[in-house]
Design a protein around this motif. Structure first.
Motif, mmCIF file in Angstrom:
data_model
loop_
_atom_site.group_PDB
_atom_site.id
_atom_site.type_symbol
_atom_site.label_atom_id
_atom_site.label_comp_id
_atom_site.label_asym_id
_atom_site.label_seq_id
_atom_site.Cartn_x
_atom_site.Cartn_y
_atom_site.Cartn_z
ATOM 1 N N VAL A 53 0.931 -1.119 0.518
ATOM 2 C CA VAL A 53 0.253 0.526 -0.424
ATOM 3 C C VAL A 53 0.762 1.174 -0.063
ATOM 4 C CG1 VAL A 53 -1.850 1.435 1.636
ATOM 5 C CG2 VAL A 53 -2.232 -1.216 1.483
ATOM 6 N N LEU A 54 0.709 2.015 -0.894
ATOM 7 C CA LEU A 54 1.264 3.603 -0.846
ATOM 8 C C LEU A 54 -0.090 4.476 -0.674
ATOM 9 C CD1 LEU A 54 3.437 3.106 -4.656
ATOM 10 C CD2 LEU A 54 3.773 1.552 -2.397
ATOM 11 N N VAL A 55 1.441 5.155 -0.251
ATOM 12 C CA VAL A 55 0.524 6.586 0.442
ATOM 13 C C VAL A 55 1.151 8.133 0.172
ATOM 14 C CG1 VAL A 55 -1.145 7.589 2.548
ATOM 15 C CG2 VAL A 55 -0.682 5.152 2.379
ATOM 16 N N PRO A 56 1.128 8.479 -0.827
ATOM 17 C CA PRO A 56 2.201 9.729 -1.039
ATOM 18 C C PRO A 56 0.781 10.909 -0.379
ATOM 19 C CG PRO A 56 0.688 9.846 -3.041
ATOM 20 C CD PRO A 56 0.073 8.341 -2.424
ATOM 21 N N ALA A 57 1.977 11.882 0.222
ATOM 22 C CA ALA A 57 1.634 12.425 1.011
ATOM 23 C C ALA A 57 2.523 13.858 1.367
ATOM 24 C CB ALA A 57 1.426 12.365 2.710
ATOM 25 N N HIS A 58 2.319 15.176 0.721
ATOM 26 C CA HIS A 58 2.993 16.087 0.536
ATOM 27 C C HIS A 58 2.485 16.835 1.756
ATOM 28 C CE1 HIS A 58 5.216 19.755 -0.580
ATOM 29 N NE2 HIS A 58 4.342 20.260 -0.607
ATOM 30 N N ASN A 59 2.918 17.339 2.977
ATOM 31 C CA ASN A 59 2.496 18.456 4.057
ATOM 32 C C ASN A 59 0.674 18.002 3.767
ATOM 33 O OD1 ASN A 59 4.915 19.602 3.740
ATOM 34 N ND2 ASN A 59 4.285 21.239 2.394
ATOM 35 N N GLU A 60 0.514 17.033 4.286
ATOM 36 C CA GLU A 60 -0.386 16.344 5.239
ATOM 37 C C GLU A 60 -1.042 15.963 6.298
ATOM 38 O OE1 GLU A 60 -2.821 15.892 2.338
ATOM 39 O OE2 GLU A 60 -1.777 15.329 0.923
ATOM 40 N N GLU A 61 -0.314 16.890 7.065
ATOM 41 C CA GLU A 61 -0.398 16.345 8.920
ATOM 42 C C GLU A 61 -1.972 16.655 9.028
ATOM 43 O OE1 GLU A 61 2.081 19.060 11.334
ATOM 44 O OE2 GLU A 61 1.518 21.087 10.085
ATOM 45 N N LEU A 62 -2.923 17.405 8.615
ATOM 46 C CA LEU A 62 -4.223 17.844 8.927
ATOM 47 C C LEU A 62 -4.938 16.514 8.544
ATOM 48 C CD1 LEU A 62 -5.108 21.375 7.298
ATOM 49 C CD2 LEU A 62 -4.468 20.758 10.172
ATOM 50 N N VAL A 63 -4.559 15.709 7.866
ATOM 51 C CA VAL A 63 -6.133 14.496 6.814
ATOM 52 C C VAL A 63 -4.834 13.111 7.240
ATOM 53 C CG1 VAL A 63 -7.360 16.003 5.746
ATOM 54 C CG2 VAL A 63 -4.892 14.467 4.721
ATOM 55 N N ALA A 87 5.953 10.831 2.889
ATOM 56 C CA ALA A 87 6.776 11.600 3.442
ATOM 57 C C ALA A 87 7.581 12.756 2.459
ATOM 58 C CB ALA A 87 6.859 12.204 4.476
ATOM 59 N N ASP A 88 6.328 13.378 1.304
ATOM 60 C CA ASP A 88 7.423 13.793 -0.590
ATOM 61 C C ASP A 88 7.425 15.424 -0.294
ATOM 62 O OD1 ASP A 88 8.460 14.212 -2.545
ATOM 63 O OD2 ASP A 88 6.123 13.997 -3.375
ATOM 64 N N ASN A 89 8.549 15.875 0.701
ATOM 65 C CA ASN A 89 9.130 16.774 0.758
ATOM 66 C C ASN A 89 7.975 17.574 1.361
ATOM 67 O OD1 ASN A 89 11.061 17.429 -1.699
ATOM 68 N ND2 ASN A 89 9.215 16.462 -2.439
ATOM 69 N N CYS A 90 7.948 17.025 2.401
ATOM 70 C CA CYS A 90 7.310 17.213 3.175
ATOM 71 C C CYS A 90 7.905 19.027 4.563
ATOM 72 C CB CYS A 90 7.028 16.867 4.458
ATOM 73 S SG CYS A 90 5.212 15.672 3.435
ATOM 74 N N THR A 418 4.319 28.564 -25.106
ATOM 75 C CA THR A 418 5.247 29.111 -24.638
ATOM 76 C C THR A 418 6.854 28.566 -23.644
ATOM 77 O OG1 THR A 418 4.102 29.312 -22.350
ATOM 78 C CG2 THR A 418 4.483 31.306 -23.413
ATOM 79 N N ARG A 419 6.455 26.474 -23.589
ATOM 80 C CA ARG A 419 7.134 26.165 -23.479
ATOM 81 C C ARG A 419 7.172 25.616 -22.338
ATOM 82 N NH1 ARG A 419 11.904 25.089 -28.277
ATOM 83 N NH2 ARG A 419 10.411 24.236 -29.864
ATOM 84 N N ARG A 420 5.984 26.339 -21.041
ATOM 85 C CA ARG A 420 6.415 26.845 -20.019
ATOM 86 C C ARG A 420 6.060 24.923 -19.223
ATOM 87 N NH1 ARG A 420 1.461 30.533 -17.834
ATOM 88 N NH2 ARG A 420 0.546 29.452 -18.536
ATOM 89 N N LYS A 421 6.732 24.975 -18.887
ATOM 90 C CA LYS A 421 6.511 23.234 -17.129
ATOM 91 C C LYS A 421 5.277 24.104 -16.638
ATOM 92 C CE LYS A 421 8.517 20.015 -14.869
ATOM 93 N NZ LYS A 421 8.142 18.689 -15.546
ATOM 94 N N ARG A 422 3.792 23.098 -16.403
ATOM 95 C CA ARG A 422 3.526 23.173 -15.166
ATOM 96 C C ARG A 422 3.425 22.449 -13.881
ATOM 97 N NH1 ARG A 422 -1.335 26.499 -14.785
ATOM 98 N NH2 ARG A 422 -0.902 26.971 -17.627
ATOM 99 N N ASN A 423 3.660 23.026 -12.139
ATOM 100 C CA ASN A 423 4.180 22.735 -11.919
ATOM 101 C C ASN A 423 2.539 21.287 -11.093
ATOM 102 O OD1 ASN A 423 6.552 23.277 -11.759
ATOM 103 N ND2 ASN A 423 6.173 25.064 -10.380
ATOM 104 N N TRP A 424 3.187 19.860 -10.769
ATOM 105 C CA TRP A 424 1.768 19.578 -9.460
ATOM 106 C C TRP A 424 1.086 20.630 -8.547
ATOM 107 C CZ3 TRP A 424 -0.698 16.420 -6.065
ATOM 108 C CH2 TRP A 424 -1.287 16.088 -6.846
ATOM 109 N N TYR A 425 0.352 20.535 -8.857
ATOM 110 C CA TYR A 425 -0.923 21.009 -7.666
ATOM 111 C C TYR A 425 -1.061 20.195 -7.073
ATOM 112 C CZ TYR A 425 -4.301 23.423 -5.272
ATOM 113 O OH TYR A 425 -5.541 24.400 -4.544
ATOM 114 N N LYS A 426 -1.223 20.562 -5.477
ATOM 115 C CA LYS A 426 -1.739 19.135 -4.240
ATOM 116 C C LYS A 426 -2.516 20.188 -4.267
ATOM 117 C CE LYS A 426 -0.867 18.863 0.175
ATOM 118 N NZ LYS A 426 -1.275 19.234 0.597
ATOM 119 N N THR A 427 -3.888 19.822 -3.612
ATOM 120 C CA THR A 427 -4.858 20.367 -3.030
ATOM 121 C C THR A 427 -4.972 20.058 -1.679
ATOM 122 O OG1 THR A 427 -6.447 18.713 -4.422
ATOM 123 C CG2 THR A 427 -7.429 19.851 -3.356
#
Length: 431
Positions: A53-63, A87-90, A418-427
């Motif tokens: 079971v994999l749980v990716p979590a970026h700054n998720e201390e609330l949930v 704990a991804d770049n937390c 513009t060849r802009r690279k868009r960052n992944w948005y965390k909800t």
């Protein structure tokens, strides 16, 4: 020329209504078949495979605490279950909270590790890195806010073992755990219930066509390795990997009893950012796979592409055209009561305008009918309040889809130019 465009829009709406009707009939057939079958909760799981079971979590201390608690309580043999919380770049207490939950005496038998990661690639990158440490034959993914029901994993694996050679992945149903928070979350709940209980069930029943919803699913580890992992360039890794699985001739099966409860956006700004990312990711996937409409790829990929293209391009444009004409004429009609000399810029023969009104009415009725069919199959959701909300949400919440789709399309177009690279948005999460 204007009448021709309107006529094409009307025909497109009728086709959309027909598509929705067919899918809804498939869902009704699915529900009827399910009602004839006895629910069997897996008990003897000696023959069940190992799962990571994999749980990716970026700054998720609330949930994260509630999610980890539910995962540790899963009805699955402890010796067959490996749990990795990434704990991804937390920069918060995510890792600390997870370790505190795992240290409780009741969870001591569960194999859980916290992987503190500092790499790139967003959720996809986190999953790819964690997969290198995975030992399970199957990979299960839960988002940091998705608390699974106790038997969710057992139901997912039960479905996978029905046809292990054909099913490359299995997905369950997701519910909004904060659905009563405000008007927005109530509307999201209606959308979520309808998607999972009408569209997912209808498409699976009629075409054995499924899609990974991003959380609450399992996939063969060997298949993930064969595909080279998750696409770190995609804004919607779930849609991208769904196409890859189906292209390889594997099915993504539906396990309707496997349920998880996820937190939905509680503010409009957060919702718009999340859905814009989803729409842009879906556009990416459509553009990246459109060539398969004309090659030897299996028919399910072609059907999947047509379904996405119709939803995000054809039907959307038709609805925008019809809505603009309908609303403009309505406004001018009101103005003409006081100023008879004012004439609408959209003037058509009476017959065509009647067809527009009929098409619009059919679309609205189908929208309300689908929602309430879905609510009727979910215990406790078929209420008077939800019925009234379903009638009102078309004029409010549903129209946001048009705004988001337009923003996403032009945003992706500008990224290409513009060849802009868009960052992944965390909800953003809420307490």
């Amino acid at each position: 020329m204007a009448e021709l465009f309107l006529l094409l829009a009307i025909i497109s709406i009728w086709i959309a209504v027909l598509e929705s009707t067919v899918i809804m009939l498939g869902a009704i057939r699915f529900v009827f078949r399910q009602s004839q079958q006895e629910l069997v909760i897996p008990t003897n799981m000696d023959s069940y495979p190992t799962v990571t079971v994999l749980v990716p979590a970026h700054n998720e201390e609330l949930v994260i605490a509630a999610t980890v608690e539910h995962i540790l309580q899963l009805n699955y043999p402890a010796e067959k279950l490996q749990i990795i919380v990434i704990a991804d770049n937390c920069t918060d207490r995510t890792a600390e909270v997870v370790r505190a939950v795992h240290s409780r005496p009741e969870f001591v038998r569960r194999q859980l590790q916290v992987m503190e990661r500092t790499g790139t690639g967003g959720k996809s990158g986190a999953l790819n890195d964690a997969c290198k440490q995975a030992t399970g034959e199957w990979i299960c993914v839960y988002d940091a806010d998705a608390a699974p029901e106790k038997n969710a994993l057992a139901f997912l694996m039960q479905k996978a073992l029905e046809q292990p050679e054909r099913y490359g992945a299995v997905f369950g149903r997701n519910k909004a755990r904060n659905r009563d928070q405000n008007f927005l979350t109530r509307c999201i709940n209606l959308e979520l219930v309808t998607m999972h209980r009408v569209y997912h069930t209808g498409l699976w029943e009629l075409f054995q066509l499924g899609v990974i919803p991003g959380t609450n699913f399992i996939v063969k580890r060997s298949l993930i390795e064969e595909m080279g992992g998750w696409d770190e360039e995609s804004l919607t890794e779930d849609t991208a990997i769904s196409f890859e699985i189906v292209k390889r001739g594997q099915l993504i099966a539906l396990a309707p009893q496997a349920e998880a409860y996820q937190q939905e956006p509680e503010r409009l700004g957060v919702y718009m950012k999340q859905r814009k990312r989803w729409a842009m990711g879906n556009y990416q996937t459509i553009f990246g796979n459109v060539r398969h409409l004309f090659d030897g790829t299996n028919w399910r990929i072609k059907l999947k592409l047509l379904y996405y293209a119709a939803s995000y391009f054809w039907f959307m444009v038709a609805i925008i055209v019809s809505d603009v004409i309908f609303v403009t004429n309505f406004v001018y009609k009101i103005i003409s009561l006081f100023h008879p000399e004012v004439v609408s810029p959209f003037r058509f023969s009476e017959d065509i305008y009647v067809y527009l009104v009929v098409a619009w009415a059919l679309m609205y009725c189908m929208y309300v009918l689908q929602i309430n069919l879905a609510l009727a199959t979910d215990i406790g959701q078929s209420t008077t309040r939800n019925f009234v909300l379903s009638c009102l949400s078309y004029f409010t919440y549903a129209q946001l889809f048009l705004v988001i789709s337009i923003q996403a399309f032009f945003g992706l177009l500008m990224d290409k130019v513009t060849r802009r690279k868009r960052n992944w948005y965390k909800t953003q999460r809420f307490p």
